[in-house]
Design a protein around this motif. Structure first.
Motif, short mmCIF file in Angstrom:
data_model
loop_
_atom_site.label_atom_id
_atom_site.label_comp_id
_atom_site.label_asym_id
_atom_site.label_seq_id
_atom_site.Cartn_x
_atom_site.Cartn_y
_atom_site.Cartn_z
N MET A 128 -69.69 -23.23 -33.67
CA MET A 128 -68.53 -22.51 -34.17
C MET A 128 -67.30 -23.03 -33.42
O MET A 128 -67.38 -23.48 -32.28
N SER A 129 -66.15 -22.97 -34.06
CA SER A 129 -64.95 -23.63 -33.54
C SER A 129 -64.52 -23.12 -32.17
O SER A 129 -63.99 -23.87 -31.35
N GLY A 130 -64.75 -21.83 -31.89
CA GLY A 130 -64.33 -21.27 -30.61
C GLY A 130 -65.01 -21.95 -29.43
O GLY A 130 -64.36 -22.22 -28.41
N TYR A 131 -66.29 -22.26 -29.57
CA TYR A 131 -67.02 -22.90 -28.48
C TYR A 131 -66.57 -24.35 -28.30
O TYR A 131 -66.42 -24.83 -27.17
N ILE A 132 -66.33 -25.05 -29.41
CA ILE A 132 -65.89 -26.44 -29.33
C ILE A 132 -64.53 -26.53 -28.65
O ILE A 132 -64.28 -27.44 -27.85
N SER A 133 -63.64 -25.58 -28.92
CA SER A 133 -62.32 -25.60 -28.30
C SER A 133 -62.40 -25.39 -26.79
O SER A 133 -61.47 -25.76 -26.06
N GLU A 134 -63.50 -24.83 -26.29
CA GLU A 134 -63.71 -24.71 -24.85
C GLU A 134 -64.31 -25.99 -24.26
O GLU A 134 -64.01 -26.35 -23.12
N MET A 135 -65.16 -26.66 -25.03
CA MET A 135 -65.85 -27.85 -24.53
C MET A 135 -64.90 -29.04 -24.38
O MET A 135 -65.07 -29.85 -23.47
#
Length: 324
Positions: A128-135
């Motif tokens: 999901m996009s929220g996790y990718i934006s953290e990675m």
């Protein structure tokens, strides 16, 4: 401090657990703990917070993690450059794709890189996009597609397209079965399942309904694309997603789909990279491939529901911000 200790530290933070990191590294957990204690003693600061739920970095540990990722990536690229006669496109490139984007882009990107850049080993992370934006800022990814169109501190973007949003399902909707669009006002009070509160799409839905003064009735927070689609198909609630969400679903497993209008709902998507890591020749090649493939897939009719942004100029496409 040596490269081995940095490698161990990064593995622990990535795993969120000493025991899981030890298994991945094939070393004994007590030995790994001793290495981390020695690293903390040398740096004279606590790097990890330990609890029954695992470990996570302190503020100092997070700073070390970002620098360590960059150093390890540079070492990896150095080895690849030497093996490949210095400077050809080779080495590891990690790309993060939101789930709906991965459904369209992941396989063509892999096949393109495999064919044209056999020296590049591609890693694709789907989430999901929220996790990718953290990675991405953490240095765990070289590139990602994120739902934004402007740069932030330490991150560069190439705006790629705008993605139209659709309502999937029929629960609570009073529309003709033949309707292909759905006014936003028709979603007032309709039971909806959406991703959780930290997700970019959820924030967009909340803001749009609030701005247009339409009653938003969320009945479930579901961070799973297959589950969202299954619920919409089952008829107990609707969901709001891009058209790409249904591309790989069988015809009999596709819920009714209508584009949201009055006003239209859409979100920008960009190819992004962080300045925390050096931009290698391999990452630059993959970035160019991503931009080109997005345009090609849309032109071929394999990526419906998007409007392409103007192509980037040569200087933007060749941007190596973050190189050290």
């Amino acid at each position: 401090m040596d490269i081995r200790q940095l490698k161990y530290f990064v593995a622990i933070v990535d795993a969120g657990s000493l025991s899981k990191a030890a298994q991945k590294l094939y070393i004994a957990q007590p030995s790994l703990s001793q290495q981390m204690a020695a690293l903390e003693d040398e740096l004279e600061t606590q790097l990890l917070l330990r609890s029954a739920r695992g470990v996570k970095p302190t503020t100092a540990g997070h700073a070390l993690y970002q620098r360590a990722r960059a150093i390890l990536r540079q070492m990896e690229q150095l080895r690849a450059d030497v093996r490949e006669d210095g400077g050809s496109e080779s080495g590891m490139v990690a790309v993060g794709l939101p789930t709906t984007i991965a459904a369209v882009l992941a396989v063509p990107l892999f096949e393109h890189v495999r064919k044209h850049f056999p020296g590049i080993r591609l890693q694709i992370f789907e989430s999901m996009s929220g996790y990718i934006s953290e990675m991405l800022p953490d240095g765990r990814l070289d590139l990602a597609i994120l739902f934004r169109d402007s740069e932030t501190h330490g991150m560069s973007v190439i705006p790629a397209f705008d993605e139209e949003l659709y309502v999937f399902g029929h629960a609570g909707l009073k529309l003709r079965k033949t309707a292909t669009t759905c006014p936003l006002s028709a979603l007032a009070g309709v039971p909806l399942v959406t991703p959780g509160t930290v997700n970019n799409l959820r924030l967009l839905i909340e803001r749009t309904f609030l701005r247009e003064e339409v009653e938003l009735h969320i009945v479930g927070d579901i961070d799973s694309l297959p589950a969202l689609m299954a619920i919409a198909h089952g008829g107990s609630a609707c969901t709001i997603l891009p058209a790409s969400a249904m591309l790989h679903r069988a015809e009999n497993a596709r819920p009714p789909m209508r584009r949201i209008v009055a006003p239209d709902m859409s979100r920008p998507a960009s190819v992004c990279w962080s300045h925390a890591l050096p931009v290698s020749a391999a990452a630059l090649a993959v970035r160019k491939a991503m931009v080109g493939l997005i345009g090609q897939l849309h032109a071929d009719g394999r990526w419906p529901g998007i409007t392409l942004r103007p192509p980037p100029d040569a200087a933007t496409l060749e941007d190596t911000s973050g190189s050290v």
